[in-house]
Design a protein around this motif. Structure first.
Motif, mmCIF file in Angstrom:
data_model
loop_
_atom_site.group_PDB
_atom_site.id
_atom_site.type_symbol
_atom_site.label_atom_id
_atom_site.label_comp_id
_atom_site.label_asym_id
_atom_site.label_seq_id
_atom_site.Cartn_x
_atom_site.Cartn_y
_atom_site.Cartn_z
ATOM 1 N N GLY A 179 8.361 12.648 -0.565
ATOM 2 C CA GLY A 179 7.918 13.956 -0.783
ATOM 3 C C GLY A 179 6.646 14.453 -0.290
ATOM 4 N N ALA A 180 5.906 13.411 0.278
ATOM 5 C CA ALA A 180 4.706 13.849 0.831
ATOM 6 C C ALA A 180 4.871 14.675 2.143
ATOM 7 C CB ALA A 180 3.793 12.533 1.368
ATOM 8 N N LYS A 181 3.876 15.647 2.224
ATOM 9 C CA LYS A 181 3.974 16.574 3.403
ATOM 10 C C LYS A 181 2.917 16.038 4.619
ATOM 11 C CE LYS A 181 6.474 19.495 1.086
ATOM 12 N NZ LYS A 181 6.717 18.634 -0.132
ATOM 13 N N PRO A 182 3.377 16.166 5.718
ATOM 14 C CA PRO A 182 2.307 15.886 6.670
ATOM 15 C C PRO A 182 0.975 16.111 6.629
ATOM 16 C CG PRO A 182 4.462 17.068 7.685
ATOM 17 C CD PRO A 182 4.330 17.080 6.418
ATOM 18 N N GLY A 183 0.598 17.148 5.920
ATOM 19 C CA GLY A 183 -0.719 17.791 5.595
ATOM 20 C C GLY A 183 -1.431 16.537 4.708
ATOM 21 N N ASP A 184 -0.490 15.993 3.632
ATOM 22 C CA ASP A 184 -1.101 14.969 2.749
ATOM 23 C C ASP A 184 -1.473 13.733 3.592
ATOM 24 O OD1 ASP A 184 -0.393 16.678 0.587
ATOM 25 O OD2 ASP A 184 1.392 16.004 0.473
ATOM 26 N N LEU A 185 -1.094 13.430 4.809
ATOM 27 C CA LEU A 185 -0.893 12.264 5.432
ATOM 28 C C LEU A 185 -1.693 12.439 6.678
ATOM 29 C CD1 LEU A 185 2.418 10.993 4.567
ATOM 30 C CD2 LEU A 185 0.406 10.052 3.547
ATOM 31 N N PRO A 186 -3.022 12.712 6.796
ATOM 32 C CA PRO A 186 -3.656 12.519 8.291
ATOM 33 C C PRO A 186 -3.293 11.310 9.021
ATOM 34 C CG PRO A 186 -5.241 13.388 6.541
ATOM 35 C CD PRO A 186 -3.857 12.698 5.890
ATOM 36 N N ASN A 194 -8.572 3.925 3.293
ATOM 37 C CA ASN A 194 -9.234 4.468 2.001
ATOM 38 C C ASN A 194 -8.430 4.987 0.838
ATOM 39 O OD1 ASN A 194 -12.494 4.921 2.297
ATOM 40 N ND2 ASN A 194 -11.835 5.243 4.410
ATOM 41 N N GLN A 195 -7.229 5.505 1.500
ATOM 42 C CA GLN A 195 -6.182 6.145 0.290
ATOM 43 C C GLN A 195 -5.787 4.901 -0.741
ATOM 44 O OE1 GLN A 195 -2.676 5.484 0.017
ATOM 45 N NE2 GLN A 195 -2.443 4.258 1.935
ATOM 46 N N ILE A 196 -5.554 3.800 -0.355
ATOM 47 C CA ILE A 196 -5.426 2.556 -0.833
ATOM 48 C C ILE A 196 -6.396 2.312 -2.094
ATOM 49 C CG2 ILE A 196 -5.896 0.809 0.334
ATOM 50 C CD1 ILE A 196 -2.410 1.431 -1.385
ATOM 51 N N PHE A 197 -7.627 2.526 -1.669
ATOM 52 C CA PHE A 197 -8.708 2.463 -2.666
ATOM 53 C C PHE A 197 -9.034 3.478 -3.383
ATOM 54 C CE2 PHE A 197 -9.490 -0.773 0.750
ATOM 55 C CZ PHE A 197 -9.772 -1.927 -0.047
ATOM 56 N N GLN A 198 -9.093 4.634 -2.774
ATOM 57 C CA GLN A 198 -9.552 5.751 -3.683
ATOM 58 C C GLN A 198 -8.490 6.736 -4.547
ATOM 59 O OE1 GLN A 198 -12.879 6.378 -3.892
ATOM 60 N NE2 GLN A 198 -13.156 4.502 -2.514
ATOM 61 N N PHE A 199 -7.144 6.535 -4.206
ATOM 62 C CA PHE A 199 -6.199 7.418 -4.759
ATOM 63 C C PHE A 199 -5.135 6.717 -5.580
ATOM 64 C CE2 PHE A 199 -6.071 10.235 -0.547
ATOM 65 C CZ PHE A 199 -7.239 10.738 -1.045
ATOM 66 N N HIS A 200 -4.258 7.324 -6.241
ATOM 67 C CA HIS A 200 -3.607 6.580 -7.374
ATOM 68 C C HIS A 200 -3.939 6.227 -8.437
ATOM 69 C CE1 HIS A 200 -1.121 6.296 -3.332
ATOM 70 N NE2 HIS A 200 -2.328 5.570 -3.106
ATOM 71 N N GLY A 201 -5.421 6.336 -8.734
ATOM 72 C CA GLY A 201 -5.941 5.313 -9.622
ATOM 73 C C GLY A 201 -6.228 4.227 -9.653
#
Length: 266
Positions: A179-186, A194-201
């Motif tokens: 369900g992610a859009k291309p804009g969600d995934l630079p 960084n997303q694995i450290f900073q996102f998802h809580g």
């Protein structure tokens, strides 16, 4: 992160988001039935409802043989789960709302197995070690913990990979299929790390050495830690809980609760 859609409530699937659900949010279910059991729980309580194990971070769990737990609650119309009370969910599984950062409201040695998929990374390192110590306490001697979490080594290797179809490209396609859009995934490597450290809580990301450290600090025997793979476990019914949607980024570990004494038990 998306809400798991492997069971249906009749509501529309949640939209893609990097955010962790608000702790005050309650997930919808079809039917909640109070069992009359309240924590603290012992082995006899669990045996009375046919439960032999526990699963953490699983508000959406529908495995009938375990007690599903989460800080997220469930709601059935006007009925909401109250912390510490055990509910029958949709006529097929059991759930208790609890915060795993607190002492677990279960007796010593009361379960034969525990399972946590993509859960420990939502705790700080100190909280994770404290939770693992509690899991070890409630496991019977000879019992098993299956632990899965995003693999830092895989992400670092992806950052260093110059191939056009490396891990990051494949993982990006996996996320878009959810369900992610291309804009969600630079398409920037630093973003993917960084997303694995900073996102998802998320609060602490592990490689195998770091996970061994946490398990050892919690009192588990380092020699009882086994690296596994998706769908492979010392106990097949634990491997059956693995979700294929996460297998590209995940490290899988089985740990047995041995008879080795831990000074903190004294």
């Amino acid at each position: 992160m998306t809400q798991n859609a492997e069971w249906q409530t009749g509501s529309e699937p949640a939209e893609w988001t990097w955010d962790e659900p608000d702790p005050g949010w309650h997930a919808p279910c079809r039917r909640l039935e109070a069992t009359g059991l309240t924590s603290p729980l012992d082995r006899a309580d669990l045996a009375g409802i046919g439960v032999t194990g526990i699963q953490f971070g699983s508000w959406d769990g529908r495995d009938p043989g375990c007690l599903n737990t989460d800080v997220i609650g469930l709601v059935d119309g006007d009925t909401r789960t109250e912390p510490g009370q055990v509910y029958r969910v949709d006529g097929c599984a059991y759930f208790v709302r609890l915060d795993a950062r607190d002492p677990l409201p279960l007796a010593d040695g009361c379960v034969d197995w525990a399972y946590a998929e993509h859960f420990i990374e939502h705790l700080t390192l100190a909280e994770g070690i404290g939770w693992l110590r509690e899991v070890r306490r409630i496991l019977a001697v000879g019992g098993w913990l299956r632990l899965t979490t995003p693999d830092l080594h895989r992400y670092v290797a992806g950052y260093l990979d110059d191939g056009a179809d490396g891990f990051f490209a494949r993982h990006r396609r996996r996320l878009m299929s959810l369900g992610a859009k291309p804009g969600d995934l630079p398409e920037r490597k630093a973003f993917m790390v960084n997303q694995i450290f900073q996102f998802h809580g998320h609060k602490w990301i592990y490689d195998l050495d770091e996970l061994r450290h946490a398990l050892g600090a919690a009192g588990f025997d380092p020699d009882a830690i086994s690296v596994r793979s998706f769908g492979r476990s010392a106990l097949p019914h634990l491997a059956a809980l693995d979700r294929a949607v996460r297998n590209d980024e995940t490290m899988y570990v089985d740990v047995r609760r041995t008879v080795t004494a831990d000074p903190r038990d004294q």
